[in-house]
Scaffold this motif. Structure first.
Motif, PDB file in Angstrom:
ATOM      1  N   UNK A  29       0.829  -1.206   0.000  1.00 28.24           N
ATOM      2  CA  UNK A  29       0.000   0.000   0.000  1.00 28.24           C
ATOM      3  C   UNK A  29       0.866   1.259   0.000  1.00 28.24           C
ATOM      4  N   UNK A  30       0.504   2.211  -0.837  1.00 26.86           N
ATOM      5  CA  UNK A  30       1.272   3.451  -0.931  1.00 26.86           C
ATOM      6  C   UNK A  30       2.262   3.441  -2.082  1.00 26.86           C
ATOM      7  N   UNK A  31       2.581   2.236  -2.561  1.00 30.96           N
ATOM      8  CA  UNK A  31       3.492   2.150  -3.703  1.00 30.96           C
ATOM      9  C   UNK A  31       2.675   1.728  -4.920  1.00 30.96           C
ATOM     10  N   UNK A  32       2.980   2.315  -6.061  1.00 33.03           N
ATOM     11  CA  UNK A  32       2.130   2.103  -7.238  1.00 33.03           C
ATOM     12  C   UNK A  32       2.933   1.597  -8.431  1.00 33.03           C
ATOM     13  N   UNK A  33       2.181   1.222  -9.471  1.00 29.27           N
ATOM     14  CA  UNK A  33       2.812   0.798 -10.725  1.00 29.27           C
ATOM     15  C   UNK A  33       3.643   1.952 -11.283  1.00 29.27           C
ATOM     16  N   UNK A  34       3.131   3.166 -11.141  1.00 30.96           N
ATOM     17  CA  UNK A  34       3.839   4.337 -11.667  1.00 30.96           C
ATOM     18  C   UNK A  34       5.170   4.503 -10.939  1.00 30.96           C
ATOM     19  N   UNK A  35       5.129   4.305  -9.623  1.00 29.36           N
ATOM     20  CA  UNK A  35       6.350   4.427  -8.838  1.00 29.36           C
ATOM     21  C   UNK A  35       7.361   3.361  -9.280  1.00 29.36           C
ATOM     22  N   UNK A  36       6.864   2.147  -9.535  1.00 26.18           N
ATOM     23  CA  UNK A  36       7.745   1.057  -9.968  1.00 26.18           C
ATOM     24  C   UNK A  36       8.439   1.430 -11.272  1.00 26.18           C
TER      25      UNK A  36
END
Lengths: 499, 139
Positions: A29-36
């Motif tokens: 939670x809090x981490x996204x595909x975009x961040x990846x």
């Protein structure tokens, strides 16, 4: 060309590892595909275009799919595209059927992802062939249309439009590039900063800041909420999954996949809209709407097919028009820019190998996602228990590397990371919309070129209305999107008042 | 009408046409926001007061301060051993460790050990991967 010649061991390994890392990012939670994608972007620098895209597309598909894990087990959407998954999957998990809910989600995700790929394969080249006929006028109008669509679909239309224009304004900082037909003069630069701002703020540090650092600052502000312990999450196996749960769900799968793909094609709208619209449509057409919100398998199928169908859909405007469909595909523009490739109407025709590689990579990523998540879901479920205090400092370090290496080592890009990280945090606080801002920031320089060149060529403002029938159709679409969203906003406000 | 819509763009000032137009639109939109959202804007002082009151100041401001120090030190340290990426490595190890300790809630030795291992192994792995395998420039 032989499509199988693309499938080298490295190519497959990059897709599979990208999907694996993407699932982990999405699952926390809090981490996204975009961040990846943002964090791993610098790795593509030395991989070459096809292999780099293989990694990023794996991260994209994995990230979107991984978001389902915390939505099911914690009732917290791992990514914005999993919002509606919580409605039914979490109640199902609360009944001890977490594993069943996860398996339903995974199958629906696979169907949605593959459906959107078919749409991408047939629709993107057709749209690109059509867009080749666009002159500067139509190109400007299509960007204007993209900006109005995404601003109109923002939670606050006025703030959405403002954010989009602010993105354009900031993108204009620097020199009016001679290579684009400009006059080489500086604008919007405070005296003495020409050395750093000669080319304005670089796209990738800005993206990494808004999707990486800003998210970490937001979590830090909330005091880094604790992760759940293994005993607190309920994967459970009281009710085993059986494929019979999918019986009679063909229409739901098709409808939700089609909605997700369509939403993906609309620039900047994003996964949360795809997920919620698919859910609402499925509930409206369901024979058992009363079961929705209480752990209905139909609801899970609708949202997961919808949000994964976004992946292929969002690539359609990117590859045919050069306009990103969502924030993650906006980052893919950065990956293309790193390799010196420009996306737009000529991209597919000029780069058939890359186009085929992208399709193959998406197929493999979807299949890899299915295999990994279906057979190892209990292990992925444990990811939600990884403490953020270990992850976030490492992510921050990766953001720094990403910003620094993108332009062959410029420290100003690292400071850009900090400036826009703080800006991103402030933007969330004052309700500015990040997606329109980003799309405005990406499309601003092109919009300027098309606008100024149109006026230099024709010398009359009416040309934007009279150039061709395409221009007229685009204006109709622009007006329709604005009017439609105003009506929708009024209707939802009226409904909210009734409640 | 024809005269009204006619626009002559002077090449020497063409770099200002679009920024001026966008600036004007932003100004108009800003005014519209001031009017439409006046209640929220008037209440923004309260919103910011509440944000700062509810904020985990130690973690938020500490993260910002640590990040600034990390960025400031990376290049000078890197210049001691140019083109080796050691500025990144030597700054990242304490940064990751300190940030993790800052974000942690209960600071016990049992929890500290994995943090220190990650702080040592993470930057080392990234440094080796990027500089030796991918040949990327690091500070």
């Amino acid at each position: 060309m032989d499509i199988f010649s693309l499938i080298s061991p490295l190519f497959v390994a990059l897709i599979v590892s990208g999907t694996f890392v993407g699932i982990i990012f999405g699952a926390i939670p809090g981490m996204t595909a975009t961040m990846a994608v943002a964090v791993c972007l610098p790795l593509t620098y030395s991989l070459g275009l096809e292999n780099g895209l293989a990694l990023l597309l794996g991260l994209y598909v994995g990230g979107i799919s991984g978001g389902t894990v915390p939505a099911v087990l914690l009732g917290i959407p791992g990514t914005p595209s999993s919002i509606a998954t919580c409605f039914d999957a979490y109640p199902m998990a609360q009944r001890g059927e977490g594993e069943k809910a996860l398996r339903i989600s995974i199958i629906a995700s696979l169907v949605g992802g593959l459906f959107s790929l078919i749409a991408l394969y047939f629709f993107a080249p057709a749209l690109a062939d059509f867009a080749i006929r666009f002159s500067y006028v139509e190109k400007f109008l299509i960007i204007f249309f993209a900006l109005t669509v995404m601003a109109a679909l923002s939670s606050n239309m006025l703030l959405g439009i403002f954010s989009g224009f602010l993105g354009i304004f900031i993108s204009l900082i620097g020199v009016y590039d001679v290579t684009d037909g400009g006059n080489g003069h500086y604008r919007l630069i405070p005296p003495g900063t020409e050395y750093w701002l000669d080319s304005g703020f670089s796209l990738l540090p800005v993206l990494i800041a808004l999707f990486g650092l800003a998210a970490i600052l937001e979590e830090a502000e909330k005091g880094m909420p604790r992760a759940k312990t293994a005993s607190e999450i309920k994967v459970g196996a009281q009710s085993r999954f059986s494929f019979s749960v999918l019986k009679g769900q063909g229409r739901n799968l098709f409808q939700s996949s089609a909605i997700g793909t369509f939403i993906g094609i609309l620039p900047g709208v994003g996964g949360s809209a795809a997920s919620i619209l698919s859910y609402t449509a499925a509930k409206t057409t369901s024979k058992h709407p009363e079961e929705y919100g209480k752990g209905s398998a139909e609801g899970i199928i609708a949202t997961e097919a919808g949000n994964n169908a976004l992946t292929g859909g969002a690539l359609v405007p990117l590859l045919s028009l050069g306009i990103p469909g969502d924030s993650t595909t906006a980052l893919l523009i950065g990956a293309f820019a790193l390799q010196g490739v420009q996306v737009g109407p000529l991209f597919i025709g000029n780069n058939p190998e890359t186009w085929n590689a992208m399709i193959v990579a998406m197929i493999i990523a979807n299949v890899a996602m299915f295999i990994m998540m279906y057979f190892a879901i209990r292990w992925f479920a444990m990811v939600v228990t990884v403490p953020k205090y270990i992850l976030y400092p490492v992510i921050l370090m990766m953001c720094v590397i990403g910003a620094y290496t993108i332009n062959y080592g410029i420290m100003f890009d690292v400071w850009t990371l900090l400036i826009f990280g703080i800006f991103g945090w402030l933007a969330i606080k004052i309700r500015l919309e990040i997606a329109p801002f980003i799309i405005g920031f990406i499309l601003g320089p092109s919009a300027e070129i098309y606008f100024v060149k149109s006026l230099e060529s024709f010398g009359d403002l009416t040309i934007f209305f009279t150039k061709s029938w395409i221009a007229v159709v685009l204006w109709v679409l622009i007006v329709a999107s604005v009017v439609g969203s105003i009506l929708m906003a009024r209707r939802s406000k009226a409904m909210a008042e009734k409640i | 009408m024809g005269e009204l819509t006619r626009v002559q763009i002077d090449f020497a000032t063409s770099h200002l046409v679009f920024p001026t137009l966008i600036g004007a639109i932003l100004l108009l939109l800003g005014l519209a926001i001031l009017i439409v959202e006046r209640a929220a804007i008037l209440g923004s002082a309260t919103m910011w007061r509440r944000t700062f009151a509810e904020m985990d100041k130690l973690r938020f401001l500490g993260a910002l301060a640590l990040t600034v120090v990390y960025f400031l030190l990376m290049v000078p340290i890197g210049e001691i051993w140019p083109n080796t990426g050691l500025g990144f490595l030597l700054c990242s190890i304490p940064f990751v460790a300190l940030a993790a300790i800052l974000f942690m809630h209960e600071r016990t030795w049992r929890k500290m050990v994995p943090v220190l291992v990650v702080a040592l192994v993470g930057p080392l792995l990234v440094w080796w991967l990027l500089s030796d395998i991918f040949f990327l420039t690091l500070p």
